[in-house]
Enzyme design. Structure first.
Site, PDB file in Angstrom:
ATOM      1  N   CYS A   6       0.547   4.711   6.903  1.00 37.84           N
ATOM      2  CA  CYS A   6      -0.059   4.537   8.235  1.00 37.84           C
ATOM      3  C   CYS A   6       0.916   3.772   9.157  1.00 37.84           C
ATOM      4  O   CYS A   6       1.288   2.636   8.854  1.00 37.84           O
ATOM      5  CB  CYS A   6      -1.382   3.785   8.112  1.00 37.84           C
ATOM      6  SG  CYS A   6      -2.462   4.466   6.830  1.00 37.84           S
TER       7      CYS A   6
ATOM      8  N   ARG B 118     -17.774  -2.818  17.740  1.00 40.17           N
ATOM      9  CA  ARG B 118     -17.045  -4.067  17.447  1.00 40.17           C
ATOM     10  C   ARG B 118     -15.685  -4.129  18.112  1.00 40.17           C
ATOM     11  O   ARG B 118     -14.837  -3.260  17.935  1.00 40.17           O
ATOM     12  CB  ARG B 118     -16.859  -4.229  15.922  1.00 40.17           C
ATOM     13  CG  ARG B 118     -16.113  -5.545  15.573  1.00 40.17           C
ATOM     14  CD  ARG B 118     -16.092  -5.859  14.089  1.00 40.17           C
ATOM     15  NE  ARG B 118     -17.398  -5.672  13.548  1.00 40.17           N
ATOM     16  CZ  ARG B 118     -17.699  -4.712  12.666  1.00 40.17           C
ATOM     17  NH1 ARG B 118     -16.778  -3.916  12.219  1.00 40.17           N
ATOM     18  NH2 ARG B 118     -18.930  -4.589  12.230  1.00 40.17           N
TER      19      ARG B 118
ATOM     20  N   CYS C 225       0.841  -1.208   0.000  1.00 41.20           N
ATOM     21  CA  CYS C 225       0.000   0.000   0.000  1.00 41.20           C
ATOM     22  C   CYS C 225       0.876   1.258   0.000  1.00 41.20           C
ATOM     23  O   CYS C 225       1.817   1.361   0.778  1.00 41.20           O
ATOM     24  CB  CYS C 225      -0.924  -0.012   1.217  1.00 41.20           C
ATOM     25  SG  CYS C 225      -2.037   1.406   1.236  1.00 41.20           S
TER      26      CYS C 225
ATOM     27  N   CYS D  50     -19.282   2.201   8.529  1.00 43.54           N
ATOM     28  CA  CYS D  50     -18.526   1.489   9.553  1.00 43.54           C
ATOM     29  C   CYS D  50     -17.271   2.313   9.783  1.00 43.54           C
ATOM     30  O   CYS D  50     -16.432   2.431   8.887  1.00 43.54           O
ATOM     31  CB  CYS D  50     -18.178   0.084   9.067  1.00 43.54           C
ATOM     32  SG  CYS D  50     -17.068  -0.794  10.184  1.00 43.54           S
TER      33      CYS D  50
ATOM     34  N   CYS E 193     -16.632  -8.985   5.534  1.00 41.58           N
ATOM     35  CA  CYS E 193     -15.917  -7.719   5.315  1.00 41.58           C
ATOM     36  C   CYS E 193     -14.663  -7.977   4.491  1.00 41.58           C
ATOM     37  O   CYS E 193     -13.868  -8.854   4.825  1.00 41.58           O
ATOM     38  CB  CYS E 193     -15.483  -7.123   6.647  1.00 41.58           C
ATOM     39  SG  CYS E 193     -16.831  -6.968   7.817  1.00 41.58           S
TER      40      CYS E 193
ATOM     41  N   CYS F 288       0.443   0.038  10.277  1.00 43.46           N
ATOM     42  CA  CYS F 288      -0.062  -0.962   9.336  1.00 43.46           C
ATOM     43  C   CYS F 288       1.016  -1.855   8.710  1.00 43.46           C
ATOM     44  O   CYS F 288       1.961  -1.358   8.076  1.00 43.46           O
ATOM     45  CB  CYS F 288      -0.851  -0.271   8.222  1.00 43.46           C
ATOM     46  SG  CYS F 288      -1.657  -1.480   7.145  1.00 43.46           S
TER      47      CYS F 288
ATOM     48  N   CYS G 221     -19.501  -5.853   3.466  1.00 39.09           N
ATOM     49  CA  CYS G 221     -18.777  -4.645   3.863  1.00 39.09           C
ATOM     50  C   CYS G 221     -17.461  -4.633   3.108  1.00 39.09           C
ATOM     51  O   CYS G 221     -16.862  -5.699   2.900  1.00 39.09           O
ATOM     52  CB  CYS G 221     -18.516  -4.655   5.371  1.00 39.09           C
ATOM     53  SG  CYS G 221     -17.580  -3.207   5.934  1.00 39.09           S
TER      54      CYS G 221
HETATM   55  N1  SAM Z   1      -6.578   0.551   3.072  1.00 36.21           N
HETATM   56  C1  SAM Z   1      -7.841   0.803   3.608  1.00 36.21           C
HETATM   57  C2  SAM Z   1      -7.885   1.982   4.547  1.00 36.21           C
HETATM   58  O1  SAM Z   1      -6.921   2.212   5.263  1.00 36.21           O
HETATM   59  O2  SAM Z   1      -8.896   2.675   4.551  1.00 36.21           O
HETATM   60  C3  SAM Z   1      -8.485  -0.401   4.262  1.00 36.21           C
HETATM   61  C4  SAM Z   1      -7.698  -1.377   5.098  1.00 36.21           C
HETATM   62  S1  SAM Z   1      -7.006  -0.796   6.612  1.00 36.21           S
HETATM   63  C5  SAM Z   1      -6.004  -2.167   7.036  1.00 36.21           C
HETATM   64  C6  SAM Z   1      -8.365  -0.787   7.755  1.00 36.21           C
HETATM   65  C7  SAM Z   1      -8.082  -0.405   9.195  1.00 36.21           C
HETATM   66  O3  SAM Z   1      -7.413  -1.452   9.878  1.00 36.21           O
HETATM   67  C8  SAM Z   1      -7.225   0.807   9.483  1.00 36.21           C
HETATM   68  O4  SAM Z   1      -7.891   2.001   9.303  1.00 36.21           O
HETATM   69  C9  SAM Z   1      -6.868   0.579  10.933  1.00 36.21           C
HETATM   70  O5  SAM Z   1      -7.826   1.190  11.781  1.00 36.21           O
HETATM   71  C10 SAM Z   1      -6.906  -0.938  11.094  1.00 36.21           C
HETATM   72  N2  SAM Z   1      -5.561  -1.479  11.348  1.00 36.21           N
HETATM   73  C11 SAM Z   1      -4.577  -1.671  10.444  1.00 36.21           C
HETATM   74  N3  SAM Z   1      -3.466  -2.159  11.023  1.00 36.21           N
HETATM   75  C12 SAM Z   1      -3.741  -2.282  12.347  1.00 36.21           C
HETATM   76  C13 SAM Z   1      -2.997  -2.714  13.481  1.00 36.21           C
HETATM   77  N4  SAM Z   1      -1.726  -3.093  13.373  1.00 36.21           N
HETATM   78  N5  SAM Z   1      -3.602  -2.713  14.684  1.00 36.21           N
HETATM   79  C14 SAM Z   1      -4.887  -2.307  14.815  1.00 36.21           C
HETATM   80  N6  SAM Z   1      -5.636  -1.888  13.773  1.00 36.21           N
HETATM   81  C15 SAM Z   1      -5.079  -1.859  12.559  1.00 36.21           C
HETATM   82 FE1  SF4 Z   2      -2.801   1.209   3.373  1.00 34.69          FE
HETATM   83 FE2  SF4 Z   2      -2.709   0.004   5.726  1.00 34.69          FE
HETATM   84 FE3  SF4 Z   2      -3.060   2.639   5.621  1.00 34.69          FE
HETATM   85 FE4  SF4 Z   2      -5.047   0.970   4.810  1.00 34.69          FE
HETATM   86  S1  SF4 Z   2      -4.233   1.185   6.873  1.00 34.69           S
HETATM   87  S2  SF4 Z   2      -4.289   2.827   3.774  1.00 34.69           S
HETATM   88  S3  SF4 Z   2      -3.813  -0.712   3.945  1.00 34.69           S
HETATM   89  S4  SF4 Z   2      -1.233   1.520   4.924  1.00 34.69           S
END
Ligand code: SAM
Ligand code: SF4
Ligand code: DTB
Length: 337
Positions: free
Chosen positions: A75, A278, A71, A206, A115, A78, A146
């Site tokens: 973040c 959730r 990606c 959501c 989802c 992530c 979802c």
């Molecule tokens: N890429 C898309 C986005 O960010 O909108 C969808 C997938 S992203 C993985 C969805 C959510 O997963 C993130 O917004 C975050 O809140 C949660 N998430 C991701 N990595 C995480 C982690 N290590 N611990 C807890 N929540 C996590």
């Molecule tokens: Fe990409 Fe992870 Fe951020 Fe979603 S949470 S936008 S998958 S880096």
């Protein structure tokens, strides 16, 4: 005979009434809730929960990563960001047939909602055609759908809604004040714009966040205030406990007192009375006792299945046993007005 899975929910009773937002949910008021003696906070949360839901009923959502890794967003939490060295291989969008196989298995194990997550900044037009076929197929299996695909333009949101997508997941993640410490490639306003596009297209929202990224209690109050004052507030609110993944910038984030997580769940329940709150990522690490407190605090939905997107989840068999020990059952009856 031993039952191996959690019993499937009763059939969905149609659309939930629109949740009204409470403009009065200022962060000061939520911070005061978060600071209550725990028995007081849980008592308030339980009263709100029982007014709208059966407190023994928990909605089951299963999660599948339909496009993993690589990606472009940064973040900090992530494992799927290309900015971090985690060792998650980037994959392309999964074939529809393969997604449907996973959806069938989730339904057979008792899930009510499926989802699907994609590690994108935003979907491309060519992806949307395939996603439409996936949504139609999953719905035909009798599951609620979802997706979480990153940012959406209004026309993309309308296309997903037209395909029948029930919910769109897009998290605010944290407070506006703390946000810049975690993500630099998209703004808080970008996220709010996507949420508005989802609402305008008529889908259910959501939206939640992550607890335990080094933010303060005030930040958690600010996040909940943002969520509770969306007009209307989200129908579904995932509260994630940070999964500290090796190779991400938050790998060494200081562990948060788990009771702070319970408090956040309780405050979410109080300020968004008819939302599905959730217990999301990090459930396995929280352990059975803290999860039980979260259910007492008004959580009424979980991610159900052995994996989240790329990290491990509480196992199906462990959940089955936990539900049995706590006297909980699967269900998704619409909230009472
Ligand atoms: N890429 C898309 C986005 O960010 O909108 C969808 C997938 S992203 C993985 C969805 C959510 O997963 C993130 O917004 C975050 O809140 C949660 N998430 C991701 N990595 C995480 C982690 N290590 N611990 C807890 N929540 C996590
Ligand atoms: Fe990409 Fe992870 Fe951020 Fe979603 S949470 S936008 S998958 S880096
Ligand atoms: C949400 O709030 N949590 C889910 C879902 N929405 C998509 C994702 C959790 C991801 C946890 C880390 C991983 O496995 O990638």
């Amino acid at each position: 005979m031993q039952v191996r899975t959690i019993q499937p929910p009763r059939p969905h009773r149609g659309a939930e009434p629109q949740a009204a937002s409470h403009a009065a949910w200022h962060a000061d008021r939520i911070e005061a809730l978060l600071g209550l003696p725990l028995p007081e906070l849980l008592w308030q949360a339980q009263q709100v929960h029982r007014a709208h839901f059966d407190p023994t009923e928990v909605q089951l959502s299963s999660l599948l990563s339909i496009k993993t890794g690589g990606c472009p967003e940064d973040c900090g939490y992530c494992p799927q960001s290309a900015h971090h060295e985690v060792g998650v291989e980037a994959d392309k969008l999964m074939d529809a047939e393969q997604v449907l196989e996973h959806a069938r298995a989730a339904r057979d194990a008792g899930a009510g909602r499926f989802c699907m997550g994609a590690a994108w900044r935003e979907p491309k037009q060519r992806d949307l055609d395939k996603l439409t076929r996936i949504i139609e197929g999953v719905k035909q299996l009798g599951l609620q759908t979802c997706m979480t695909l990153g940012m959406l333009q209004p026309a993309q949101a309308r296309q997903l809604a037209d395909a029948g997508l029930d919910y769109y997941n897009h998290n605010l993640d944290t407070s506006p004040q703390f946000y810049g410490r975690i993500i630099s490639t998209r703004t808080y306003q970008d996220r709010l714009d996507t949420l508005q596009a989802v609402r305008d297209a008529g889908m259910r929202v959501c939206c939640g966040g992550i607890v335990g990224m080094g933010e303060s209690r005030r930040d958690r109050a600010e996040l909940l205030a943002q969520l509770a004052t969306l007009e209307p507030y989200p129908e579904s609110v995932p509260i994630n406990s940070l999964v500290r993944v090796a190779g991400t910038p938050l790998e060494h984030a200081p562990a948060l007192d788990p009771f702070e997580f319970v408090r956040s769940v309780a405050a979410a329940r109080i300020c968004m009375p008819r939302a599905w709150v959730r217990l999301s990522a990090g459930r396995k690490e929280l352990g059975d006792g803290v999860q039980a407190l979260c259910f007492l605090a008004g959580a009424n939905s979980i991610f159900y299945g052995d994996t989240l997107l790329v990290t491990g989840n509480a196992e199906v068999e462990a959940d089955r046993q936990l539900f049995e020990r706590l006297g909980l059952h699967a269900g998704d009856a619409a909230p009472r007005a």
